[in-house]
Design a protein around this motif. Structure first.
Motif, mmCIF file in Angstrom:
data_model
loop_
_atom_site.group_PDB
_atom_site.id
_atom_site.type_symbol
_atom_site.label_atom_id
_atom_site.label_comp_id
_atom_site.label_asym_id
_atom_site.label_seq_id
_atom_site.Cartn_x
_atom_site.Cartn_y
_atom_site.Cartn_z
ATOM 1 N N HIS A 30 0.654 -1.254 -0.018
ATOM 2 C CA HIS A 30 -0.043 -0.054 -0.016
ATOM 3 C C HIS A 30 0.910 1.064 -0.112
ATOM 4 O O HIS A 30 0.426 2.407 -0.463
ATOM 5 C CB HIS A 30 -0.848 0.107 1.301
ATOM 6 C CG HIS A 30 -1.723 -0.873 1.171
ATOM 7 N ND1 HIS A 30 -1.707 -2.063 2.046
ATOM 8 C CD2 HIS A 30 -2.720 -1.722 0.369
ATOM 9 C CE1 HIS A 30 -2.777 -2.871 2.504
ATOM 10 N NE2 HIS A 30 -3.249 -2.729 0.937
ATOM 11 N N ARG A 88 -2.107 2.943 -7.255
ATOM 12 C CA ARG A 88 -2.600 3.026 -5.970
ATOM 13 C C ARG A 88 -1.581 2.828 -4.734
ATOM 14 O O ARG A 88 -2.070 2.172 -3.674
ATOM 15 C CB ARG A 88 -3.845 1.883 -5.839
ATOM 16 C CG ARG A 88 -4.884 2.302 -6.718
ATOM 17 C CD ARG A 88 -6.094 1.349 -6.449
ATOM 18 N NE ARG A 88 -7.289 1.716 -7.116
ATOM 19 C CZ ARG A 88 -8.202 1.323 -6.902
ATOM 20 N NH1 ARG A 88 -8.427 0.044 -6.412
ATOM 21 N NH2 ARG A 88 -9.586 1.628 -7.411
ATOM 22 N N ASN A 90 -7.864 4.309 -2.176
ATOM 23 C CA ASN A 90 -8.413 3.055 -2.632
ATOM 24 C C ASN A 90 -9.996 3.328 -2.795
ATOM 25 O O ASN A 90 -10.894 2.245 -2.744
ATOM 26 C CB ASN A 90 -8.281 1.817 -1.514
ATOM 27 C CG ASN A 90 -6.866 1.411 -1.765
ATOM 28 O OD1 ASN A 90 -6.539 0.735 -2.788
ATOM 29 N ND2 ASN A 90 -5.998 1.301 -0.775
#
Length: 170
Positions: A75, A134, A167
């Motif tokens: 992430h 992302r 997200n």
């Protein structure tokens, strides 16, 4: 409750991070910044999926950013080192060349907080943050004090919120 507080409450609790030290001289035995980042992340409930040391080389850094941003388990990519102005420092150039969206506030706030600690030498920092797909990408100077400052004052409190925003579905 304001919108930021609401966003933080609805942010993911499980955020996976890839930690990188950029250095021509550090090894696993001598690196202090990478292990500090890892410890701080883990103590704050983040998951560290990988940790590496990479030479201060434009193409190597770019390859690592591509690798991290194409891994759905990552992430956030957090880099320390190579943000100065010496001839070998190229982390800023490598990161900025790949960003889809720059989070200018990260560098601005980092330099402001750094200025409060070290004075005008803060102008030598080329801390940068943004997104690659992302994946959140943040690059900070390699000193322990700089890492501690960026982590304590900016990233640990806000990284989950950043991942939440990345997200969000349209």
């Amino acid at each position: 409750m304001n919108a930021v507080e609401e966003h933080r409450l609805t942010s993911p609790q499980q955020v996976s991070c890839f930690v990188v030290t950029v250095s021509d001289t550090r090894t696993v035995d001598t690196d202090e910044s990478g292990p500090l980042m890892r410890t701080m992340l883990e103590q704050s409930g983040y998951h560290v999926v990988d940790y590496r040391i990479v030479q201060d080389d434009y193409e190597l850094i770019r390859e690592l950013i591509h690798e991290a941003s194409s891994n759905p388990e990552v992430h956030a990519l957090l880099l320390s080192g190579g943000t100065g102005i010496s001839s070998r420092d190229c982390t800023y150039e490598a990161v900025s060349s790949l960003l889809d969206k720059e989070l200018t506030g990260f560098g601005e706030i980092f330099r402001l907080l750094s200025y409060e600690e070290i004075g005008p030498a803060a102008i030598l920092s080329r801390a940068i943050g943004g997104t690659v797909g992302r994946t959140a990408v943040f690059s900070m100077p390699g000193s322990r004090n700089a890492v501690r400052l960026a982590m304590d004052k900016i990233l640990l409190p806000e990284l989950r919120h950043v991942v939440r925003e990345l997200n969000k579905q349209p």
